[in-house]
Design a protein around this motif. Structure first.
Motif, PDB file in Angstrom:
ATOM      1  N   ALA A   1       0.832  -1.206   0.000  1.00  0.00           N
ATOM      2  CA  ALA A   1       0.000   0.000   0.000  1.00  0.00           C
ATOM      3  C   ALA A   1       0.867   1.256   0.000  1.00  0.00           C
ATOM      4  O   ALA A   1       0.574   2.223  -0.713  1.00  0.00           O
ATOM      5  N   LEU A   2       1.940   1.259   0.778  1.00  0.00           N
ATOM      6  CA  LEU A   2       2.854   2.399   0.818  1.00  0.00           C
ATOM      7  C   LEU A   2       3.496   2.622  -0.547  1.00  0.00           C
ATOM      8  O   LEU A   2       3.577   3.752  -1.040  1.00  0.00           O
ATOM      9  N   LEU A   3       3.943   1.544  -1.171  1.00  0.00           N
ATOM     10  CA  LEU A   3       4.572   1.635  -2.491  1.00  0.00           C
ATOM     11  C   LEU A   3       3.567   2.118  -3.539  1.00  0.00           C
ATOM     12  O   LEU A   3       3.896   2.950  -4.394  1.00  0.00           O
ATOM     13  N   GLN A   4       2.316   1.657  -3.463  1.00  0.00           N
ATOM     14  CA  GLN A   4       1.300   2.083  -4.412  1.00  0.00           C
ATOM     15  C   GLN A   4       0.982   3.564  -4.244  1.00  0.00           C
ATOM     16  O   GLN A   4       0.759   4.269  -5.223  1.00  0.00           O
ATOM     17  N   ARG A   5       0.960   4.042  -3.015  1.00  0.00           N
ATOM     18  CA  ARG A   5       0.709   5.472  -2.786  1.00  0.00           C
ATOM     19  C   ARG A   5       1.844   6.314  -3.353  1.00  0.00           C
ATOM     20  O   ARG A   5       1.625   7.371  -3.941  1.00  0.00           O
ATOM     21  N   LYS A   6       3.077   5.843  -3.200  1.00  0.00           N
ATOM     22  CA  LYS A   6       4.216   6.591  -3.707  1.00  0.00           C
ATOM     23  C   LYS A   6       4.258   6.617  -5.229  1.00  0.00           C
ATOM     24  O   LYS A   6       4.661   7.603  -5.835  1.00  0.00           O
ATOM     25  N   VAL A   7       3.854   5.532  -5.826  1.00  0.00           N
ATOM     26  CA  VAL A   7       3.849   5.465  -7.288  1.00  0.00           C
ATOM     27  C   VAL A   7       2.706   6.303  -7.823  1.00  0.00           C
ATOM     28  O   VAL A   7       2.814   7.048  -8.737  1.00  0.00           O
TER      29      VAL A   7
END
Length: 146
Positions: A140-146
Protein backbone atom coordinates in the motif's frame (compact mmCIF):
# COMPACT_ATOMS: atom_id res chain seq x y z
CA UNK A 1 -0.99 -20.31 0.96
CA UNK A 2 -2.01 -21.72 -2.42
CA UNK A 3 0.41 -19.50 -4.42
CA UNK A 4 3.33 -20.58 -2.24
CA UNK A 5 2.38 -24.23 -2.61
CA UNK A 6 2.03 -23.81 -6.37
CA UNK A 7 5.42 -22.13 -6.68
CA UNK A 8 7.06 -24.84 -4.56
CA UNK A 9 5.40 -27.51 -6.69
CA UNK A 10 6.70 -25.92 -9.92
CA UNK A 11 10.18 -25.53 -8.41
CA UNK A 12 10.23 -29.13 -7.16
CA UNK A 13 9.05 -30.43 -10.54
CA UNK A 14 11.70 -28.50 -12.47
CA UNK A 15 14.40 -29.52 -10.00
CA UNK A 16 13.41 -33.17 -10.30
CA UNK A 17 13.37 -32.97 -14.11
CA UNK A 18 16.84 -31.40 -14.16
CA UNK A 19 18.07 -34.01 -11.68
CA UNK A 20 16.78 -36.84 -13.88
CA UNK A 21 18.29 -35.25 -16.96
CA UNK A 22 21.70 -34.98 -15.31
CA UNK A 23 21.75 -38.43 -13.71
CA UNK A 24 20.27 -40.51 -16.53
CA UNK A 25 23.03 -39.72 -18.99
CA UNK A 26 23.73 -41.94 -21.97
CA UNK A 27 26.97 -43.82 -21.43
CA UNK A 28 30.01 -41.89 -22.55
CA UNK A 29 33.75 -41.75 -22.03
CA UNK A 30 33.85 -39.95 -18.69
CA UNK A 31 30.39 -38.82 -17.63
CA UNK A 32 28.58 -42.12 -17.70
CA UNK A 33 31.09 -44.30 -15.89
CA UNK A 34 31.52 -43.85 -12.15
CA UNK A 35 34.47 -46.24 -11.94
CA UNK A 36 36.83 -43.67 -13.44
CA UNK A 37 38.12 -40.82 -11.32
CA UNK A 38 36.55 -38.21 -13.57
CA UNK A 39 33.18 -39.93 -13.95
CA UNK A 40 30.49 -37.88 -12.21
CA UNK A 41 27.23 -36.17 -13.00
CA UNK A 42 27.30 -32.62 -14.34
CA UNK A 43 27.26 -29.88 -11.71
CA UNK A 44 26.80 -26.12 -11.52
CA UNK A 45 30.29 -24.58 -11.40
CA UNK A 46 30.99 -22.22 -8.50
CA UNK A 47 34.44 -20.99 -9.51
CA UNK A 48 36.69 -20.86 -12.56
CA UNK A 49 38.55 -24.08 -11.72
CA UNK A 50 35.28 -26.05 -11.61
CA UNK A 51 34.16 -24.31 -14.79
CA UNK A 52 37.34 -25.40 -16.57
CA UNK A 53 36.91 -28.97 -15.34
CA UNK A 54 33.24 -29.08 -16.36
CA UNK A 55 34.10 -27.65 -19.77
CA UNK A 56 36.69 -30.36 -20.42
CA UNK A 57 34.34 -33.11 -19.29
CA UNK A 58 31.44 -31.85 -21.41
CA UNK A 59 33.65 -31.26 -24.46
CA UNK A 60 34.78 -34.89 -24.38
CA UNK A 61 31.26 -36.10 -23.76
CA UNK A 62 29.85 -33.88 -26.52
CA UNK A 63 31.83 -35.75 -29.16
CA UNK A 64 29.49 -38.72 -28.74
CA UNK A 65 26.27 -37.06 -27.47
CA UNK A 66 26.02 -33.59 -28.95
CA UNK A 67 22.23 -33.31 -28.74
CA UNK A 68 22.16 -34.47 -25.12
CA UNK A 69 24.80 -31.92 -24.06
CA UNK A 70 22.80 -29.21 -25.85
CA UNK A 71 19.59 -30.28 -24.08
CA UNK A 72 21.31 -30.48 -20.70
CA UNK A 73 22.93 -27.05 -21.13
CA UNK A 74 19.66 -25.41 -22.22
CA UNK A 75 17.75 -27.00 -19.35
CA UNK A 76 20.30 -25.91 -16.75
CA UNK A 77 20.42 -22.38 -18.16
CA UNK A 78 16.63 -22.02 -18.23
CA UNK A 79 16.42 -23.42 -14.69
CA UNK A 80 18.86 -20.81 -13.38
CA UNK A 81 17.24 -17.96 -15.30
CA UNK A 82 13.65 -19.00 -14.65
CA UNK A 83 14.09 -19.15 -10.88
CA UNK A 84 16.51 -16.17 -10.77
CA UNK A 85 19.35 -18.24 -9.33
CA UNK A 86 22.62 -16.30 -9.51
CA UNK A 87 25.62 -17.65 -11.34
CA UNK A 88 24.55 -17.81 -14.95
CA UNK A 89 27.67 -15.86 -15.93
CA UNK A 90 29.60 -19.13 -15.49
CA UNK A 91 27.16 -20.73 -17.91
CA UNK A 92 27.78 -17.93 -20.42
CA UNK A 93 31.50 -18.73 -20.37
CA UNK A 94 30.72 -22.45 -20.58
CA UNK A 95 28.54 -21.83 -23.65
CA UNK A 96 31.46 -20.15 -25.38
CA UNK A 97 33.77 -23.03 -24.48
CA UNK A 98 31.31 -25.71 -25.61
CA UNK A 99 29.65 -24.20 -28.66
CA UNK A 100 32.12 -21.56 -29.82
CA UNK A 101 31.89 -17.81 -29.31
CA UNK A 102 29.22 -16.94 -31.88
CA UNK A 103 26.87 -19.86 -31.36
CA UNK A 104 27.41 -19.56 -27.59
CA UNK A 105 26.51 -15.86 -27.69
CA UNK A 106 23.39 -16.49 -29.76
CA UNK A 107 22.36 -19.38 -27.52
CA UNK A 108 22.88 -17.34 -24.33
CA UNK A 109 20.87 -14.41 -25.72
CA UNK A 110 17.93 -16.64 -26.62
CA UNK A 111 18.06 -18.60 -23.36
CA UNK A 112 18.34 -15.44 -21.27
CA UNK A 113 15.26 -14.00 -22.98
CA UNK A 114 13.23 -17.18 -22.58
CA UNK A 115 14.39 -17.65 -18.98
CA UNK A 116 13.57 -14.05 -18.04
CA UNK A 117 10.12 -14.50 -19.57
CA UNK A 118 9.60 -17.65 -17.50
CA UNK A 119 10.72 -15.79 -14.38
CA UNK A 120 8.29 -12.97 -15.14
CA UNK A 121 5.42 -15.41 -15.70
CA UNK A 122 6.19 -17.26 -12.47
CA UNK A 123 6.29 -14.02 -10.52
CA UNK A 124 3.08 -12.74 -12.08
CA UNK A 125 1.24 -16.00 -11.44
CA UNK A 126 2.53 -16.72 -7.93
CA UNK A 127 4.53 -13.75 -6.68
CA UNK A 128 1.94 -10.99 -6.75
CA UNK A 129 -0.47 -12.86 -4.48
CA UNK A 130 2.35 -13.80 -2.09
CA UNK A 131 3.68 -10.27 -1.75
CA UNK A 132 0.23 -8.73 -1.29
CA UNK A 133 -0.80 -11.31 1.32
CA UNK A 134 2.43 -11.20 3.37
CA UNK A 135 3.31 -7.49 3.05
CA UNK A 136 0.03 -5.53 2.61
CA UNK A 137 1.31 -2.40 4.38
CA UNK A 138 4.46 -2.19 2.28
CA UNK A 139 2.49 -2.73 -0.93
CA UNK A 140 0.00 0.00 0.00
CA UNK A 141 2.85 2.40 0.82
CA UNK A 142 4.57 1.64 -2.49
CA UNK A 143 1.30 2.08 -4.41
CA UNK A 144 0.71 5.47 -2.79
CA UNK A 145 4.22 6.59 -3.71
CA UNK A 146 3.85 5.46 -7.29
Amino acid sequence: MRPLLGLLLVFAGCTFALYLLSTRLPRGRRLGSTEEAGGRSPWFPSDLAELRELSEVLRDYRKEHQAYVFLLFCSAYLYKQGFAIPGSSFLNVLAGALFGPWLGLLLCCVLTSVGATCCYLLSSIFGKQLVVSYFPDKVALLQRKV
